[in-house]
Enzyme design. Sequence first.
Site: not given
Length: 125
Positions: A35, A46, A48, A50, A52, A59
């Site tokens: 990650e 991201n 959308d 959002s 991380d 998230n």
Amino acid sequence: KILKKQELCKNLVAQGMNGYQHITLPNWVCTAFHESSYNTRATNHNTDGSTDYGILQINSRYWCHDGKTPGSKNACNISCSKLLDDDITDDLKCAKKIAGEAKGLTPWVAWKSKCRGHDLSKFKC
């Protein structure tokens, strides 16, 4: 801060994550490696809207509040910026909540694609 694997292991053990939801330490370590490359300050945006955050890429749509993700649930009741400092205690507490709700590591895309069913011997603590 880029954590050494042993530092991460020590923190995971201290937070009671070994065996939590039947998740072994190498699975947690593998997830963090894929990650964030063990980088406590990692961020990824991201599609959308959002973001991380941190060593386990938590998230902002569901788990933390960053003030810019519409409809954020903030289920871990934490500011996303706290997931970017050198103290990963709060990251691990939130990750534990996520894993508890999911009964495993399935919310982490990296775990599903790069850790699940793979040889994890290099991620042993």
